[in-house]
Scaffold this motif. Structure first.
Motif, PDB file in Angstrom:
ATOM      1  N   SER A 209       0.827  -1.220   0.000  1.00  0.00           N
ATOM      2  CA  SER A 209       0.000   0.000   0.000  1.00  0.00           C
ATOM      3  C   SER A 209       0.852   1.256   0.000  1.00  0.00           C
ATOM      4  CB  SER A 209      -0.963   0.002   1.196  1.00  0.00           C
ATOM      5  OG  SER A 209      -1.844  -1.091   1.116  1.00  0.00           O
ATOM      6  N   CYS A 210       1.998   1.208  -0.670  1.00  0.00           N
ATOM      7  CA  CYS A 210       2.889   2.359  -0.781  1.00  0.00           C
ATOM      8  C   CYS A 210       2.580   3.089  -2.084  1.00  0.00           C
ATOM      9  CB  CYS A 210       4.348   1.915  -0.771  1.00  0.00           C
ATOM     10  SG  CYS A 210       4.913   1.231   0.791  1.00  0.00           S
ATOM     11  N   ARG A 211       2.110   4.316  -1.983  1.00  0.00           N
ATOM     12  CA  ARG A 211       1.811   5.115  -3.165  1.00  0.00           C
ATOM     13  C   ARG A 211       2.431   6.511  -3.053  1.00  0.00           C
ATOM     14  NH1 ARG A 211      -2.212   1.564  -2.254  1.00  0.00           N
ATOM     15  NH2 ARG A 211      -2.840   0.339  -4.071  1.00  0.00           N
ATOM     16  N   ASP A 212       2.096   7.211  -1.982  1.00  0.00           N
ATOM     17  CA  ASP A 212       2.657   8.540  -1.729  1.00  0.00           C
ATOM     18  C   ASP A 212       4.086   8.362  -1.227  1.00  0.00           C
ATOM     19  OD1 ASP A 212       3.379  11.034  -0.860  1.00  0.00           O
ATOM     20  OD2 ASP A 212       1.635  11.342   0.419  1.00  0.00           O
ATOM     21  N   GLY A 213       5.074   8.773  -2.025  1.00  0.00           N
ATOM     22  CA  GLY A 213       6.457   8.436  -1.733  1.00  0.00           C
ATOM     23  C   GLY A 213       7.354   9.587  -1.325  1.00  0.00           C
ATOM     24  N   PHE A 214       6.795  10.663  -0.730  1.00  0.00           N
ATOM     25  CA  PHE A 214       7.685  11.718  -0.226  1.00  0.00           C
ATOM     26  C   PHE A 214       7.039  12.441   0.942  1.00  0.00           C
ATOM     27  CE2 PHE A 214       5.036  14.260  -3.042  1.00  0.00           C
ATOM     28  CZ  PHE A 214       4.954  15.491  -2.402  1.00  0.00           C
ATOM     29  N   ARG A 215       7.866  13.123   1.742  1.00  0.00           N
ATOM     30  CA  ARG A 215       7.398  13.858   2.913  1.00  0.00           C
ATOM     31  C   ARG A 215       8.150  15.194   3.015  1.00  0.00           C
ATOM     32  NH1 ARG A 215       4.709  10.042   2.226  1.00  0.00           N
ATOM     33  NH2 ARG A 215       4.169   8.336   3.662  1.00  0.00           N
ATOM     34  N   TRP A 216       7.496  16.208   3.552  1.00  0.00           N
ATOM     35  CA  TRP A 216       8.160  17.466   3.909  1.00  0.00           C
ATOM     36  C   TRP A 216       8.853  17.297   5.262  1.00  0.00           C
ATOM     37  CZ3 TRP A 216       8.529  22.083   1.295  1.00  0.00           C
ATOM     38  CH2 TRP A 216       7.682  22.288   0.192  1.00  0.00           C
ATOM     39  N   SER A 217       9.986  17.939   5.428  1.00  0.00           N
ATOM     40  CA  SER A 217      10.592  18.030   6.754  1.00  0.00           C
ATOM     41  C   SER A 217       9.789  19.016   7.590  1.00  0.00           C
ATOM     42  CB  SER A 217      12.050  18.489   6.654  1.00  0.00           C
ATOM     43  OG  SER A 217      12.126  19.793   6.084  1.00  0.00           O
ATOM     44  N   ASN A 218       9.963  18.967   8.892  1.00  0.00           N
ATOM     45  CA  ASN A 218       9.189  19.836   9.786  1.00  0.00           C
ATOM     46  C   ASN A 218       9.445  21.318   9.547  1.00  0.00           C
ATOM     47  OD1 ASN A 218       7.792  17.834  11.380  1.00  0.00           O
ATOM     48  ND2 ASN A 218       9.775  17.311  12.267  1.00  0.00           N
ATOM     49  N   ASP A 219      10.675  21.662   9.136  1.00  0.00           N
ATOM     50  CA  ASP A 219      10.985  23.072   8.904  1.00  0.00           C
ATOM     51  C   ASP A 219      10.656  23.515   7.477  1.00  0.00           C
ATOM     52  OD1 ASP A 219      12.981  21.886   7.411  1.00  0.00           O
ATOM     53  OD2 ASP A 219      14.642  22.598   8.663  1.00  0.00           O
ATOM     54  N   GLY A 220      10.178  22.598   6.657  1.00  0.00           N
ATOM     55  CA  GLY A 220       9.798  22.954   5.294  1.00  0.00           C
ATOM     56  C   GLY A 220      10.970  23.203   4.369  1.00  0.00           C
ATOM     57  N   GLU A 221      12.179  22.830   4.768  1.00  0.00           N
ATOM     58  CA  GLU A 221      13.367  23.109   3.967  1.00  0.00           C
ATOM     59  C   GLU A 221      13.885  21.889   3.203  1.00  0.00           C
ATOM     60  OE1 GLU A 221      14.472  26.146   3.478  1.00  0.00           O
ATOM     61  OE2 GLU A 221      12.804  26.790   4.764  1.00  0.00           O
ATOM     62  N   LYS A 222      13.301  20.709   3.450  1.00  0.00           N
ATOM     63  CA  LYS A 222      13.781  19.496   2.805  1.00  0.00           C
ATOM     64  C   LYS A 222      12.598  18.631   2.364  1.00  0.00           C
ATOM     65  CE  LYS A 222      17.561  19.315   6.215  1.00  0.00           C
ATOM     66  NZ  LYS A 222      16.904  20.269   7.150  1.00  0.00           N
ATOM     67  N   LYS A 265      15.733   3.065  -2.034  1.00  0.00           N
ATOM     68  CA  LYS A 265      16.462   3.779  -0.992  1.00  0.00           C
ATOM     69  C   LYS A 265      15.722   5.067  -0.658  1.00  0.00           C
ATOM     70  CE  LYS A 265      19.669   5.723  -4.457  1.00  0.00           C
ATOM     71  NZ  LYS A 265      21.102   5.824  -4.854  1.00  0.00           N
ATOM     72  N   ILE A 266      16.135   5.707   0.434  1.00  0.00           N
ATOM     73  CA  ILE A 266      15.500   6.939   0.897  1.00  0.00           C
ATOM     74  C   ILE A 266      16.529   8.061   0.871  1.00  0.00           C
ATOM     75  CG2 ILE A 266      14.413   8.091   2.864  1.00  0.00           C
ATOM     76  CD1 ILE A 266      13.295   5.354   3.689  1.00  0.00           C
ATOM     77  N   GLY A 267      16.130   9.201   0.282  1.00  0.00           N
ATOM     78  CA  GLY A 267      17.042  10.327   0.166  1.00  0.00           C
ATOM     79  C   GLY A 267      16.446  11.615   0.695  1.00  0.00           C
ATOM     80  N   VAL A 268      17.306  12.618   0.850  1.00  0.00           N
ATOM     81  CA  VAL A 268      16.910  13.933   1.350  1.00  0.00           C
ATOM     82  C   VAL A 268      17.450  14.984   0.384  1.00  0.00           C
ATOM     83  CG1 VAL A 268      17.015  15.546   3.289  1.00  0.00           C
ATOM     84  CG2 VAL A 268      17.077  13.074   3.722  1.00  0.00           C
ATOM     85  N   VAL A 269      16.550  15.876  -0.096  1.00  0.00           N
ATOM     86  CA  VAL A 269      16.959  16.906  -1.035  1.00  0.00           C
ATOM     87  C   VAL A 269      16.463  18.262  -0.539  1.00  0.00           C
ATOM     88  CG1 VAL A 269      14.889  16.590  -2.494  1.00  0.00           C
ATOM     89  CG2 VAL A 269      16.969  17.585  -3.477  1.00  0.00           C
ATOM     90  N   PRO A 270      17.275  19.337  -0.644  1.00  0.00           N
ATOM     91  CA  PRO A 270      16.798  20.675  -0.252  1.00  0.00           C
ATOM     92  C   PRO A 270      15.683  21.134  -1.196  1.00  0.00           C
ATOM     93  CG  PRO A 270      19.202  20.618  -0.463  1.00  0.00           C
ATOM     94  CD  PRO A 270      18.691  19.353  -1.059  1.00  0.00           C
ATOM     95  N   VAL A 271      14.704  21.868  -0.671  1.00  0.00           N
ATOM     96  CA  VAL A 271      13.602  22.339  -1.510  1.00  0.00           C
ATOM     97  C   VAL A 271      14.053  23.427  -2.470  1.00  0.00           C
ATOM     98  CG1 VAL A 271      11.816  21.717   0.139  1.00  0.00           C
ATOM     99  CG2 VAL A 271      12.838  23.999   0.234  1.00  0.00           C
TER     100      VAL A 271
END
Length: 743
Positions: A209-222, A265-271
């Motif tokens: 049941s994996c469809r939505d594959g991204f999240r905002w960081s709490n500070d909205g910068e990543k 894999k899971i990655g982090v990118v600046p907005v």
């Protein structure tokens, strides 16, 4: 002579009318056209209910028939005051005349903006691709996001924490858009046929049941996101032969049993854009699944779950968004398999989180410390927690659905978060059946849905503690009256003792049932771990089976061991490494016991049918127990378990090298030479789930074994066999005719 003939005809007409007057002959007849074409028996539900931040108001979508759109309505929960929060006029774009057709919506965290999902298209199972618009409630400004991208190409759009930006996926890449000036930043650029960013490949969607594959960081910068490399995964081709004079291949990566999975894999990118940093998670990414990931509130951390390929070990990791370090804080393991749950809520300033586990033999809620060193059980008892309704740290309670006494039913309970005391039942004692609740965050009010096998859903607003009904929002009296007018017999629930275990079952008898007669019987089966057929719920009134009963059949369904019933870990795990084997044995034993127990059932006229896993079970029963089952209809079935996807089949059967005999004996095609009765095979040629290949391979084997059978293929229909004009009606008419001609 002409005059006499006319008089006779009039007399017959009058007598015919008189004879139709007694009540037993005035019942409305249930027809397939009314069920599958005319929509004569609709059950009404409430759409897209969202509780607002104050827990005093909620919003929902309601149809505006004149403007052909859905409006967002806000209700005061207690007073019932209705306010059109987003009306048809507000939904008209600046350069248009017609309002947007809103399918779904999201609130910003401050409830000042709405993100509207429109012009949607289905991706495999669900409508997850479309257009998105943002409405600023304070200014009334309506703007489309992603307007430069292809129409209906956006997926999983969501507000940043401060609602000044929106991120979304298009073409397997992730984008971020500034709402103030419309500036769009593309955050990934390798998305395409091989790489998938911000969403998932087929098997992750279907089995986790994996469809939505991204999240905002709490500070909205990543942006934190999943990335899949599908190279090496086998490509399966569906073939479209009906929409062009040349066939059109439809390729998609689909890992079958024992083959190569995508590397995830899971990655982090600046907005603002730039390079992605990747978490270095131990283990082969093609032989482990990253099934869940969430941002920890008010922290620069994520928590994610890594399940091994056999799916008997689940490792929980904490990942730091700055250092990119990971720490394994919790590991669950099982001799058979583990299910993935979505019950993680942070408590006590992120010192603890909730966790669902079957470690004591039942599915219960636990409280785990941030470092994983403390694990405390919250719910206790010899029963399964079916689902969570609300965790309310302020009151100190967790509210959940369970059914300690009857696995066919569902009730609301609550337990203290400190694990002390006994579970308390909240649902009213007099309402026997199944309950669901959409609860406000403070757990004081809830949308309550109650139903059972004879009563359609009644949807009410209730006070949770007292269960006092504040307002009935939908009673479904219309369908109740229509249903009553059909003169049908209700489902009768009963239990079948087959020696090793007692199974739950139901039976529908024909109208005008006579204990002195003998009736043909049709068993409806599913039998696999993904579902359960014996549930005391409405299910649309189960009109198909009632139609068969109206034709004179007794219809029965039995839940064998291993089905998704809340009967404990041992029940569910019993099926491990013997899909199609234990279940078929249980079904046959139950059928034999039922036939011995009820003299009104004709053991010479016994049929069985099922869809998907139920189609496979139908074949296994027909082939392995031909002395019991005389006629079968198998729809969208797996004939050889090695043809199905890796994640599902390996979870319950292990790897084929380690369970070769189980795969062989559990596959219906192995036993095709034993067919004796009448068999109808049905499949959609565009079935992306259980491929038409499975159908053709079984057909080939039956021909090889010189077995006569019937078959029906539905061109360019999926696993649901409902696309394109008249499909559902045609399918059911085909099935009904087969029963009447062969049973």
């Amino acid at each position: 002579m002409k005059h006499i003939s006319i008089y006779s005809a009039i007399l017959v007409l009058i007598l015919g009318s008189a004879l139709s007057l007694p009540a037993q002959n005035t019942k409305t007849q249930l027809t397939l056209e009314d069920i599958y074409k005319n929509g004569s028996y609709p059950t009404r539900y409430y759409r897209s209910v969202r509780w607002m931040e104050d827990s005093q108001h909620y919003t929902t979508l309601e149809s505006n028939m004149e403007r052909h759109c859905s409006e967002i309505i806000r209700y005061n929960a207690e007073s019932g005051e209705r306010v059109v929060l987003l009306g048809a006029d507000q939904l008209v774009p600046a350069d248009g005349t017609d309002p947007l057709a809103v399918r779904d919506y999201q609130w910003s965290a401050d409830n000042n903006k709405l993100l509207l999902f429109t012009n949607t298209q289905r991706v495999w199972r669900y409508h997850t691709r479309g257009d998105y618009w943002v409405l600023d409630l304070s200014s009334g400004h309506l703007q489309q996001v992603g307007s430069s991208l292809p129409s209906s190409s956006l997926m999983f759009a969501k507000f940043s924490p401060d609602a000044s930006r929106v991120a979304y996926v298009s073409g397997h890449n992730i984008f971020m858009e500034e709402l103030g000036n419309g500036t769009v930043t593309q955050l990934t650029d390798d998305g395409g046929e091989r790489y998938v960013n911000g969403t998932f490949d087929w098997v992750y969607e279907e089995e986790f049941s994996c469809r939505d594959g991204f999240r905002w960081s709490n500070d909205g910068e990543k942006i934190i996101y999943w990335h899949s490399d599908t190279e090496g995964t086998g490509t399966f081709y569906l073939i479209n032969n009906v929409d062009s004079i040349y066939s059109q291949p439809m390729p998609f990566p689909y890992p079958k049993v024992g083959t190569t999975n995508s590397a995830v894999k899971i990655g982090v990118v600046p907005v603002t854009g730039g390079d992605t940093k990747w978490f270095d998670v131990p283990g082969d990414p093609r032989n482990n699944y990253l099934v869940r990931m969430e941002v920890i509130p008010e922290a620069e951390e994520i928590i994610f779950q890594q399940v091994n390929r056999l799916q008997n070990t689940n490792r929980v990791w904490i990942g730091n968004l700055e250092s990119m370090e990971v720490e394994n804080i919790l590991t669950e393991s099982d001799e058979a398999f583990l299910d993935v749950h979505d019950d993680l809520v942070w408590l006590e300033g992120n010192q603890y989180f909730t966790w669902t586990s079957e470690r004591d033999g039942w599915r219960h809620l636990y409280k785990v410390s941030h470092d994983g060193k403390e694990i405390e059980q919250v719910t206790h008892g010899d029963f399964d927690v079916v689902s969570l309704s609300c965790i309310n740290p302020k009151s100190g309670y967790v509210y959940y659905i369970a059914s300690p006494d009857d696995p066919t039913q569902r009730y609301l309970y609550r337990s203290r978060l400190n694990g002390k005391g006994e579970p308390e039942r909240i649902s009213p004692d007099e309402q026997v059946g199944q309950h669901r609740y959409v609860m406000s965050d403070n757990a004081k009010l809830a949308l309550h849905i109650f139903e059972n096998a004879t009563a359609p859903p009644v949807i009410s607003l209730v006070e949770v503690e007292s269960q006092k009904v504040i307002r009935v929002m939908e009673n479904n009296n219309g369908i109740s009256e229509k249903y009553a007018g059909l003169g049908l017999n209700p489902k009768e629930f009963f239990r079948v003792d087959i020696g090793d275990v007692t199974l739950d079952a139901w039976m529908i008898k024909p109208p005008g049932f006579d204990l002195g007669n003998q009736y043909p019987v049709i068993f409806f089966v599913y039998g696999e771990p993904a579902g359960s057929t014996v549930q005391d719920n409405w299910g649309g009134g189960d009109l198909w089976h009632q139609y068969l009963a109206q034709l004179g059949y007794v219809v029965i369904s039995v839940d064998n061991r291993g089905t998704a019933a809340p009967r404990g870990k041992a029940w569910r795990n019993s099926i491990y490494e013997q899909i199609g084997i234990l279940a078929a044995k249980d079904q046959a034993a139950a059928a034999q016991k039922i036939l011995d127990s009820y003299p009104f059932l004709d053991r010479e006229r016994v049929g069985i049918w099922g869809w998907s896993g139920g189609g496979s079970m139908t074949l296994n029963c027909m082939f392995r127990y031909p002395d019991i089952y005389k006629t079968g209809i198998a729809i969208a079935f797996v004939s050889n378990q090695k043809l199905y996807d890796s994640a599902y089949q390996e979870r319950y059967m292990g790897l084929p090298d380690g369970n070769s005999e189980g795969y062989l004996q559990g596959s219906p095609i192995t036993h095709a030479s034993k067919l004796e009765g009448s068999l109808l095979l049905i499949h959609g040629t565009a079935d992306d789930n259980v491929h038409y290949q499975s159908f053709e391979m079984l057909v080939d084997e039956l021909i090889k074994q010189n077995k006569l059978f019937d078959m029906m293929a539905y061109p360019m229909r999926t696993h649901a066999i409902r696309e394109r004009e008249n499909t559902s009606l045609h399918l059911r008419r085909t099935m009904a005719r087969y029963w009447q001609e062969n049973l």
